[in-house]
Design a protein around this motif. Sequence first.
Motif, PDB file in Angstrom:
ATOM      1  N   ILE A   1      -4.621  -4.947 -11.875  1.00 33.70           N
ATOM      2  CA  ILE A   1      -3.247  -4.757 -12.361  1.00 33.70           C
ATOM      3  C   ILE A   1      -2.764  -3.337 -12.093  1.00 33.70           C
ATOM      4  N   LEU A   2      -3.627  -2.351 -12.359  1.00 37.66           N
ATOM      5  CA  LEU A   2      -3.247  -0.960 -12.100  1.00 37.66           C
ATOM      6  C   LEU A   2      -2.981  -0.730 -10.611  1.00 37.66           C
ATOM      7  N   SER A   3      -3.767  -1.370  -9.771  1.00 33.19           N
ATOM      8  CA  SER A   3      -3.604  -1.204  -8.320  1.00 33.19           C
ATOM      9  C   SER A   3      -2.296  -1.820  -7.833  1.00 33.19           C
ATOM     10  N   LEU A   4      -1.934  -2.978  -8.368  1.00 32.22           N
ATOM     11  CA  LEU A   4      -0.651  -3.585  -8.006  1.00 32.22           C
ATOM     12  C   LEU A   4       0.499  -2.669  -8.397  1.00 32.22           C
ATOM     13  N   ARG A   5       0.414  -2.091  -9.598  1.00 32.37           N
ATOM     14  CA  ARG A   5       1.470  -1.177 -10.041  1.00 32.37           C
ATOM     15  C   ARG A   5       1.541   0.053  -9.146  1.00 32.37           C
ATOM     16  N   ALA A   6       0.371   0.619  -8.841  1.00 30.03           N
ATOM     17  CA  ALA A   6       0.325   1.865  -8.074  1.00 30.03           C
ATOM     18  C   ALA A   6       0.852   1.701  -6.654  1.00 30.03           C
ATOM     19  N   HIS A   7       0.817   0.480  -6.148  1.00 27.73           N
ATOM     20  CA  HIS A   7       1.292   0.239  -4.779  1.00 27.73           C
ATOM     21  C   HIS A   7       2.728  -0.276  -4.740  1.00 27.73           C
ATOM     22  N   GLY A   8       3.363  -0.388  -5.908  1.00 29.26           N
ATOM     23  CA  GLY A   8       4.755  -0.841  -5.938  1.00 29.26           C
ATOM     24  C   GLY A   8       5.690   0.320  -5.717  1.00 29.26           C
ATOM     25  N   GLY A   9       5.946   0.654  -4.466  1.00 29.15           N
ATOM     26  CA  GLY A   9       6.757   1.831  -4.154  1.00 29.15           C
ATOM     27  C   GLY A   9       7.642   1.622  -2.949  1.00 29.15           C
ATOM     28  N   GLY A  10       8.563   0.679  -3.033  1.00 27.40           N
ATOM     29  CA  GLY A  10       9.476   0.422  -1.921  1.00 27.40           C
ATOM     30  C   GLY A  10      10.841   1.050  -2.151  1.00 27.40           C
ATOM     31  N   VAL A  11      11.664   0.973  -1.122  1.00 25.92           N
ATOM     32  CA  VAL A  11      13.018   1.531  -1.152  1.00 25.92           C
ATOM     33  C   VAL A  11      13.994   0.428  -0.777  1.00 25.92           C
ATOM     34  N   GLY A  12      15.120   0.367  -1.485  1.00 19.53           N
ATOM     35  CA  GLY A  12      16.107  -0.681  -1.230  1.00 19.53           C
ATOM     36  C   GLY A  12      16.826  -0.502   0.080  1.00 19.53           C
TER      37      GLY A  12
END
Length: 558
Positions: free
Chosen positions: A118-129
Motif C-alpha cells: 500500500i505504501l509503495s502504491l502511494r509513493a508511486h502515485g505522482g502524475g501530472v494532468g
Amino acid sequence: MRGKSLVRIAFLSSIVVMLFALPSMAATTKVVLDGHSLTIDEVLSVSKGEVEVAISPEAMKQVEAGFAVVMEAALQGKPVYGLTTGVGWNKDKSVFEERDGKKVLSEELLARSREFNILSLRAHGGGVGPDLPADVVRAAMLIRLNTFLTGIPGVQPAVVNQYRDFLNKKITPVVPSRGSVGEADITIASHIGLAMIGEWQVDYRGKRMAAADALKEADLSPIKPVGKDFLSMLSTNAVAAGQAVLAVEEAKNYANKAIVVFGLTLEGLNGNIAPFLKATTEIRPFPGMLKASKMIRDTLEGSYLWQPAEGRPLQDPLSFRTMGYALGNVLDAIEEAEKALIIQINSSDDNPAVIAGVTEVERPDSEYITNYLVKGEQKGAIYPTANFDMLPVVARIEQLSHSLARMSQNIVMQTIRFENPNITGLSRFLASEENTLGHAFGAIQKPLGELYAENRQLAMPVSMDGFALAGNIEDTFANSLLAIRNLEKITDNMYYISSIQMLHTAQAVDLRGKVQLAEKTKALYNAYRKVVPFVSFDRIYTADFTKGYEFLKSYTVK
C-alpha cells in the motif's frame, strides 16, 4: 377472425419477449480473455464500454500457479521484492511458521508485505494532468488484465478479479496523462492500483467520487495487495499500450478518409491518374505504395478522370504524383504499429517474470542460472527481465508520426497548387465568377503553413530524450506517452489540413462544371456540401475550417 386475432396476439407477445430480452442478450456479449489472443478490435470495443469481459478458467489457473510460485519462493528464503525484501524484515525473524503441521508464511510477514504494498502504491502515485480519457483508462485496464493471465506477473487472483469487475461495472480510475519516461508507466498506472485498494478517485455512474465510495456502491471490496501485487499493478506499460491502440486506430481512420479526399482533389485538379496505375506502380513494387495506389484507383472507379479531358496535363506537380508513396508510407507504418501492439497486449512486460512449472533452465551447468529455480511444493522460476522496455512499440509509433507528417507536406502542397490557374485551368485562388473584387482563397494558405510546421516539430523522435534516474540505475527512456500524444496531435492536425484541402477541392469541382465524379468521391462531396457551401464571395473561413474538421472526423467511408 378469432384465429387471426390469436395469431396477432402471439406475434405481438413474441415481439415483447424479444424486446425485454435485448438488454440481457447484449449483456451476454463478452470478450473472453486468455492472456494471449486479445485483438485490437476487442480493445476498442471494451474501451468504449460496448462489451463485458470474462476470464477463461485455464487462464485463471495460470494466475494461481504464478502466485503460488511467488509464495513458494518466499518460503524457500529467495528474495521476493515486496515480500521478503524491501519490507523492513529483519534477518533474524523467521519467514515462515508451522500451522497444522505445514510450513506457511508468517502472518507477521504477510501483514508487513501488505503494508509495504500500500505504501509503495502511494509513493508511486505522482502524475501530472490533464486526466486521461475514460476509453484510454479502460483500454489500459483491459490490456493489463489480459497480461496478468499469462501468470508471469505473479499476482494473487483477487487482483485479476478486481480488474475484471472494474471494467464490467464501469468504474474508471482517474489517471493523469503525464509523468512517465516510458520504461513502465509506474507513476501513472499506480493510480489504477490505488483505486482498487479503495484510495484515490474514480468516475462512476456519471460522477467523480472517492474510490472507496464507488466500491461500496458497486458492492466490491478493496483488494489487499501482497507479495509483488503492487509491483505488477504499477510496473506496466498497459497505459501506454492502451493509448497507443486508440491513437493508431484514429490514424488508420484518418488515412482511409484521406484516400477519398485525395481522389476528389485529383478530380478537382483534372489530374492525371497514370502514376497510380497497376502498370506503373508494379515497376517499383513497394508494398505500401502498391496498396495505396490500388485504393486510389478503386476510389476513382467511375470518375471522368479515366476518360480524355481538355486541358489535362501530362505531368501533375510532384505532390500529386507521389501521393501513392506518401499514403503507402502511412499504411506501412500503421501495419507495423499494429503488429507491435498485438505482441505488446498479449505478452507480459513484468520484471521480474514468474514462470510456473519450470523445472530446468537453459544452462543447467550454470549455478548462477539454476539459482533462479524455485524448487518445492510449487515449482517454477523467477527471472529478472528487461521486458518493460517499450522501444519496439515506440519506434513504430514515431515512424507513423513521421509518415503522417510527411504526407501532410503532400496535402499542403496540393492545396496550395489550386492557387495557380496555369496548373488548374481555373480562376486564380479559385475565385467564383462574380467574386471580382475579392481575395478568394489567397490568404488562407497561412494556416496550412503553420499546421505543417507543427507536424514537422511533433514528428521529431522523443525516444532518445532523457537522463539517468533512480540512483543512475534507470538510464534509458522511451517516452512512450509523449510519443503517443505527439501522434494524436499530428492526426488531429491532419484533419484540419484535410478540412482546408476540402474547401479548395470542393470549390474546384464546382468551378470545373458538370464532371462525372466517382461514386465514393461524389458521396464525400455531397455530404461535405451539406455542411460547407460554395464560396461565391469572400467570407470568414474560420467556421468553414471547423465545420470541415468536424465533418471529416465523423464521416464514414462507404
